[in-house]
Design an enzyme around this catalytic site. Structure first.
Site, PDB file in Angstrom:
ATOM      1  N   HIS A 135      26.787   3.628  -9.908  1.00  0.00           N
ATOM      2  CA  HIS A 135      26.152   3.432 -11.221  1.00  0.00           C
ATOM      3  C   HIS A 135      24.972   4.376 -11.424  1.00  0.00           C
ATOM      4  O   HIS A 135      24.062   4.078 -12.193  1.00  0.00           O
ATOM      5  CB  HIS A 135      25.731   1.972 -11.379  1.00  0.00           C
ATOM      6  CG  HIS A 135      26.888   1.035 -11.306  1.00  0.00           C
ATOM      7  ND1 HIS A 135      27.848   0.969 -12.282  1.00  0.00           N
ATOM      8  CD2 HIS A 135      27.272   0.163 -10.337  1.00  0.00           C
ATOM      9  CE1 HIS A 135      28.771   0.080 -11.936  1.00  0.00           C
ATOM     10  NE2 HIS A 135      28.441  -0.409 -10.750  1.00  0.00           N
ATOM     11  N   GLU A 172       7.192   5.612   5.201  1.00  0.00           N
ATOM     12  CA  GLU A 172       5.767   5.367   5.431  1.00  0.00           C
ATOM     13  C   GLU A 172       5.197   6.214   6.561  1.00  0.00           C
ATOM     14  O   GLU A 172       4.043   6.585   6.523  1.00  0.00           O
ATOM     15  CB  GLU A 172       5.438   3.878   5.588  1.00  0.00           C
ATOM     16  CG  GLU A 172       6.048   3.167   6.750  1.00  0.00           C
ATOM     17  CD  GLU A 172       5.775   1.643   6.747  1.00  0.00           C
ATOM     18  OE1 GLU A 172       4.874   1.172   6.055  1.00  0.00           O
ATOM     19  OE2 GLU A 172       6.497   0.931   7.476  1.00  0.00           O
ATOM     20  N   LYS A 182      10.442   2.125   6.505  1.00  0.00           N
ATOM     21  CA  LYS A 182       9.954   2.602   7.811  1.00  0.00           C
ATOM     22  C   LYS A 182       9.906   4.123   7.822  1.00  0.00           C
ATOM     23  O   LYS A 182       8.944   4.727   8.252  1.00  0.00           O
ATOM     24  CB  LYS A 182      10.893   2.154   8.916  1.00  0.00           C
ATOM     25  CG  LYS A 182      10.693   1.032   9.836  1.00  0.00           C
ATOM     26  CD  LYS A 182       9.401   0.507  10.280  1.00  0.00           C
ATOM     27  CE  LYS A 182       8.450   0.107   9.245  1.00  0.00           C
ATOM     28  NZ  LYS A 182       8.048  -1.177   8.969  1.00  0.00           N
ATOM     29  N   ARG A 214      -6.344  -0.265  10.908  1.00  0.00           N
ATOM     30  CA  ARG A 214      -6.332  -0.859   9.573  1.00  0.00           C
ATOM     31  C   ARG A 214      -6.202   0.204   8.485  1.00  0.00           C
ATOM     32  O   ARG A 214      -5.913  -0.122   7.335  1.00  0.00           O
ATOM     33  CB  ARG A 214      -7.616  -1.665   9.343  1.00  0.00           C
ATOM     34  CG  ARG A 214      -7.708  -2.894  10.223  1.00  0.00           C
ATOM     35  CD  ARG A 214      -9.087  -3.483  10.180  1.00  0.00           C
ATOM     36  NE  ARG A 214      -9.400  -4.059   8.884  1.00  0.00           N
ATOM     37  CZ  ARG A 214      -9.203  -5.327   8.564  1.00  0.00           C
ATOM     38  NH1 ARG A 214      -8.677  -6.140   9.436  1.00  0.00           N
ATOM     39  NH2 ARG A 214      -9.528  -5.775   7.375  1.00  0.00           N
ATOM     40  N   CYS A 227     -10.130  -0.825   5.385  1.00  0.00           N
ATOM     41  CA  CYS A 227     -11.568  -0.883   5.628  1.00  0.00           C
ATOM     42  C   CYS A 227     -11.863  -1.756   6.845  1.00  0.00           C
ATOM     43  O   CYS A 227     -11.244  -2.788   7.043  1.00  0.00           O
ATOM     44  CB  CYS A 227     -12.364  -1.427   4.453  1.00  0.00           C
ATOM     45  SG  CYS A 227     -12.257  -0.444   2.983  1.00  0.00           S
ATOM     46  N   LYS A 280      -3.097  -1.203   7.551  1.00  0.00           N
ATOM     47  CA  LYS A 280      -2.349  -2.270   8.207  1.00  0.00           C
ATOM     48  C   LYS A 280      -2.515  -3.580   7.454  1.00  0.00           C
ATOM     49  O   LYS A 280      -1.581  -4.351   7.312  1.00  0.00           O
ATOM     50  CB  LYS A 280      -2.879  -2.408   9.645  1.00  0.00           C
ATOM     51  CG  LYS A 280      -2.214  -3.504  10.450  1.00  0.00           C
ATOM     52  CD  LYS A 280      -0.882  -3.033  10.955  1.00  0.00           C
ATOM     53  CE  LYS A 280      -0.105  -4.086  11.688  1.00  0.00           C
ATOM     54  NZ  LYS A 280       1.328  -3.777  11.664  1.00  0.00           N
ATOM     55  N   GLU A 323      14.183  -2.113   4.453  1.00  0.00           N
ATOM     56  CA  GLU A 323      13.220  -1.987   5.549  1.00  0.00           C
ATOM     57  C   GLU A 323      13.387  -0.632   6.256  1.00  0.00           C
ATOM     58  O   GLU A 323      12.404   0.031   6.584  1.00  0.00           O
ATOM     59  CB  GLU A 323      13.403  -3.160   6.530  1.00  0.00           C
ATOM     60  CG  GLU A 323      12.507  -3.142   7.751  1.00  0.00           C
ATOM     61  CD  GLU A 323      11.002  -3.132   7.447  1.00  0.00           C
ATOM     62  OE1 GLU A 323      10.619  -3.324   6.297  1.00  0.00           O
ATOM     63  OE2 GLU A 323      10.226  -2.893   8.393  1.00  0.00           O
ATOM     64  N   TRP A 341     -11.436   2.758   3.286  1.00  0.00           N
ATOM     65  CA  TRP A 341     -10.155   3.142   2.688  1.00  0.00           C
ATOM     66  C   TRP A 341     -10.427   3.204   1.194  1.00  0.00           C
ATOM     67  O   TRP A 341     -10.695   2.186   0.554  1.00  0.00           O
ATOM     68  CB  TRP A 341      -9.104   2.076   3.028  1.00  0.00           C
ATOM     69  CG  TRP A 341      -7.710   2.444   2.643  1.00  0.00           C
ATOM     70  CD1 TRP A 341      -6.803   3.112   3.403  1.00  0.00           C
ATOM     71  CD2 TRP A 341      -7.038   2.109   1.408  1.00  0.00           C
ATOM     72  NE1 TRP A 341      -5.616   3.234   2.719  1.00  0.00           N
ATOM     73  CE2 TRP A 341      -5.730   2.631   1.499  1.00  0.00           C
ATOM     74  CE3 TRP A 341      -7.413   1.439   0.250  1.00  0.00           C
ATOM     75  CZ2 TRP A 341      -4.804   2.502   0.482  1.00  0.00           C
ATOM     76  CZ3 TRP A 341      -6.489   1.318  -0.772  1.00  0.00           C
ATOM     77  CH2 TRP A 341      -5.191   1.841  -0.649  1.00  0.00           C
ATOM     78  N   ASN A 379     -16.179  -4.626   2.426  1.00  0.00           N
ATOM     79  CA  ASN A 379     -14.719  -4.570   2.257  1.00  0.00           C
ATOM     80  C   ASN A 379     -14.378  -5.403   1.027  1.00  0.00           C
ATOM     81  O   ASN A 379     -14.930  -6.494   0.858  1.00  0.00           O
ATOM     82  CB  ASN A 379     -13.985  -5.199   3.446  1.00  0.00           C
ATOM     83  CG  ASN A 379     -14.057  -4.334   4.678  1.00  0.00           C
ATOM     84  OD1 ASN A 379     -14.590  -3.236   4.645  1.00  0.00           O
ATOM     85  ND2 ASN A 379     -13.521  -4.836   5.773  1.00  0.00           N
ATOM     86  N   GLY A 380     -13.434  -4.910   0.232  1.00  0.00           N
ATOM     87  CA  GLY A 380     -13.043  -5.660  -0.961  1.00  0.00           C
ATOM     88  C   GLY A 380     -13.365  -4.871  -2.214  1.00  0.00           C
ATOM     89  O   GLY A 380     -13.623  -3.661  -2.152  1.00  0.00           O
TER      90      GLY A 380
HETATM   91  C1  G6P Z   1       0.855  -3.262   4.746  1.00  0.00           C
HETATM   92  C2  G6P Z   1       1.471  -2.907   6.093  1.00  0.00           C
HETATM   93  C3  G6P Z   1       2.929  -3.354   6.131  1.00  0.00           C
HETATM   94  C4  G6P Z   1       3.022  -4.847   5.848  1.00  0.00           C
HETATM   95  C5  G6P Z   1       2.337  -5.210   4.530  1.00  0.00           C
HETATM   96  C6  G6P Z   1       2.187  -6.717   4.394  1.00  0.00           C
HETATM   97  O1  G6P Z   1       1.426  -2.511   3.738  1.00  0.00           O
HETATM   98  O2  G6P Z   1       1.393  -1.513   6.306  1.00  0.00           O
HETATM   99  O3  G6P Z   1       3.480  -3.078   7.406  1.00  0.00           O
HETATM  100  O4  G6P Z   1       4.360  -5.231   5.805  1.00  0.00           O
HETATM  101  O5  G6P Z   1       1.015  -4.661   4.481  1.00  0.00           O
HETATM  102  O6  G6P Z   1       1.285  -7.145   5.371  1.00  0.00           O
HETATM  103  P1  G6P Z   1       1.256  -8.574   6.007  1.00  0.00           P
HETATM  104  O7  G6P Z   1       0.138  -8.520   7.001  1.00  0.00           O
HETATM  105  O8  G6P Z   1       0.973  -9.530   4.888  1.00  0.00           O
HETATM  106  O9  G6P Z   1       2.573  -8.827   6.637  1.00  0.00           O
END
Ligand code: G6P
Length: 607
Positions: A503, A487, A484, A27, A2, A602, A480, A74, A100-101
């Site tokens: 296992h 997502e 990547k 965002r 948002c 984001k 990670e 969002w 927002n929230g």
């Molecule tokens: C969202 C983003 C990720 C990020 C995570 C934590 O899911 O898409 O890329 O790692 O939030 O965000 P932060 O700002 O706390 O690192």
């Protein structure tokens, strides 16, 4: 997650409302809207989908006004459609609100208002707010606003315009971020700095419970009793050029490419005369020397950095570390001792769960050290000590340079702690520092493999499942790499500790299944080779990542990407670069909007 914009000034509000929302697109959102006023009527325009659609609508209806609010939503409560998108209007159409929230007690308030004859068009929690404003309005908009806010439980950043006072913008926040930008004969409201950056670098960062009353040439920050709060103006130190695409198709590729500089900016000011200098921290060395346990708490990729950081700190400084998901931390009654250090990692510094975990630990009396990218963010402000990652603004939803710089800060901290505790040989200390300094050229070398990774990615755009496997530090790297890919490409991927395959997971391997085997750890290389053989024997296609001296990899794996030789910790950090590029090119070739993957945000400012 948002975005909010607000404008009051000499010009048509629409221009800033929309351009600001465009700057906040990163965002994540699924609908957008604006509301402006130029007198006694509120003019509303909103739509499902992208801001480009909103723009067309606004211009075709010729909406204009000098005070206004804008929003990208969002979806949380209700589908992403026209009715649920913000701004929301009161029944009498005199108040408009962006939010927002999440309002946790909204259903109770909705029932109360419905009993008094109010009607609701949307499924959102937000719609109660303009109606509460109408309910409490008795000739004074601020008074109605303060009474409304008193009823709300949950998290909120709110922007309000009212036909009763058309030259004023009202705002307040609790937990969700909100800033006020100070212009010349115009002032702005936004949920994040990039929105206002082309126009001003002078801002007020609102704290929870602070209200803003904004007119064209005045900004008052007040409490709920309208008492003035004297706040310092925060000067943003980066400029809009840092947040531009610079000819790249997507921010993600730009940000991947910026990693050599981001890492150097993060580590070099902290290495002086072959010594790590963290004096900026002002953390008592005696406290650190006696430190027995650290808890690192974070979400998403920052959590993956935490898991790798655990290996760094335990391996180098022999201090026990637990890596915790922020969304779980405060609900599991964690065992934390008062003398434990809590490290919070966050790119945005605004992630709701991470912030809540910080507050939980602070409430227990623990010292909080945060590793944050965004200066002045809530997490940075509420921590006792901060080590900034100097990655610069990160716009693509999928983090790259922020994640990598987090690893380097953790590495600096691990070596610093080891020296204080006297558990590291001077020779090893110097070697680790020297390896860090060499990183820029090594990252560049890996970036030069971009074309190769691009062609490799093209081969796999139609795969359905991918498995990332690794041992030791490579296990968190696998997490990670897998995140990547999933997502931004929407391909199902999983990460496993390679030793765990037998296992259960190996039953999923069949002809052509893609396995990405991470082999940066020399001491575990033999074990990884066996795992590669095991999946190959069941038909897997294996892409392996190893260090330059692992010649055997080429005979076992189908494709190999070599990492320049460095220590075992940094090898795993460097290996994320080919994984980022691989995911990027798959998403690109699938034709997706790499920077704005579906359903993701984001900055995740709700629980
Ligand atoms: C969202 C983003 C990720 C990020 C995570 C934590 O899911 O898409 O890329 O790692 O939030 O965000 P932060 O700002 O706390 O690192």
């Amino acid at each position: 997650m948002c975005g909010i914009t607000g404008y009051v000034g000499k010009n048509n509000a629409i221009d800033f409302l929309i351009s600001g929302l465009e700057k906040l697109e990163y965002r994540g959102y699924d609908s957008a809207g604006i509301c402006v006023t130029n007198g006694s009527a509120l003019k509303l325009c909103k739509t499902e989908g992208r801001i480009s659609v909103l723009k067309e609508k606004v211009f075709s209806f010729d909406v204009s006004g000098k005070t206004g609010i804008g929003h990208t939503r969002w979806a949380t409560h209700g589908m992403p459609n026209h009715l649920n998108s913000h701004p929301h209007l009161s029944n009498d159409k005199k108040f408009a609100v962006v939010h927002n929230g999440i309002i946790e007690n909204y259903s109770h308030i909705k029932r109360m208002l419905a009993d008094r004859g109010f009607e609701f068009a949307s499924e959102t929690d937000t719609e109660i707010i303009p109606n509460l404003l109408q309910y409490y309005y008795n000739g004074d908009v601020f008074d109605a606003f303060a009474k409304t806010v008193e009823c709300l439980e949950g998290s909120y950043a709110l922007g309000v315009v009212s036909a009763h006072q058309p030259d004023t913008l009202f705002a307040v926040r609790k937990d969700s971020p909100l800033i006020v930008g100070l212009g010349d004969n115009e002032n702005y409201l936004a949920s994040d700095i990039p929105a206002i950056l082309p126009l001003t670098q002078k801002i007020y960062i609102l704290e929870s419970g602070e209200f803003a009353i904004i007119t064209k040439d005045d900004v008052k920050i007040v409490n709920s009793d309208k008492k003035i709060i004297n706040k310092e103006i925060f000067k943003v130190t980066w400029n809009i050029d840092d947040a531009k695409k610079d000819g790249y198709d997507f921010y993600m590729l730009k940000e991947i490419t910026e990693q050599p500089e981001a890492v150097m900016k993060t580590i070099l000011p902290r290495i002086k005369n072959e010594k790590i200098d963290l004096s900026e921290l002002l953390l008592d060395d005696e406290f650190l020397k006696k430190l027995e346990r650290i808890h690192i708490v974070a979400c998403g990729s920052a959590f993956h950095a935490a898991v790798m950081g655990k290996d760094y700190i335990e391996g180098i400084s022999r201090t026990a570390v637990s890596a915790e998901l922020a969304s779980e931390f405060r609900y599991k009654n964690p065992i934390i001792n008062k003398n434990d250090l809590v490290i919070i990692i966050s790119q945005s510094g605004e992630t709701s769960d991470t912030l809540a975990a910080l507050r939980y630990a602070k409430g227990k009396g623990n010292k909080i050290l945060s590793i944050v990218n965004v200066r002045g963010s809530s997490i940075a402000r509420e921590s006792d000590y901060v080590l900034y990652t100097h990655a610069g603004p990160e716009i693509a939803v999928a983090t790259t340079k922020a994640y990598l710089t987090q690893l380097y800060v953790l590495m600096l901290f691990a070596i610093y702690l080891a020296e204080l505790k006297d558990v590291i040989l001077h020779e090893q200390y110097l070697c680790l520092i020297n390896d860090m300094i060499q990183s820029a050229s090594q990252i560049k070398k890996l970036l030069s493999k971009s074309d190769y990774l691009n062609s490799l990615a093209q081969k796999f755009i139609d795969v359905k499942d991918v498995f990332y496997i690794g041992r030791g530090v490579d296990n968190s790297l696998a997490m990670e790499g897998s995140l990547k890919l999933k997502e931004i490409s929407y391909i199902h991927s999983e990460s496993y500790a390679a030793g765990e395959l037998k296992h259960g997971t190996i039953s999923l391997i069949e002809d052509g299944t893609l396995v990405v085997a991470l082999c940066t750890q020399k001491k575990l290389f033999g074990k990884m080779l066996s795992n590669i053989k095991e999946v190959k024997a069941r038909g897997a296609y294996v892409i392996a990542i190893g260090t330059e001296d692992m010649n055997d990899l080429e005979t076992e794996a189908d494709n190999v990407i070599f990492i320049p030789k460095t220590n075992e910790y940094l090898a795993a950090a460097l290996a994320v670069i080919p994984l980022q590029l691989f995911a990027y090119y798959i998403s690109l070739h699938k034709g997706f909007d790499v920077d704005k993957p579906r359903n993701l945000a984001k900055s995740v400012t709700v629980e």
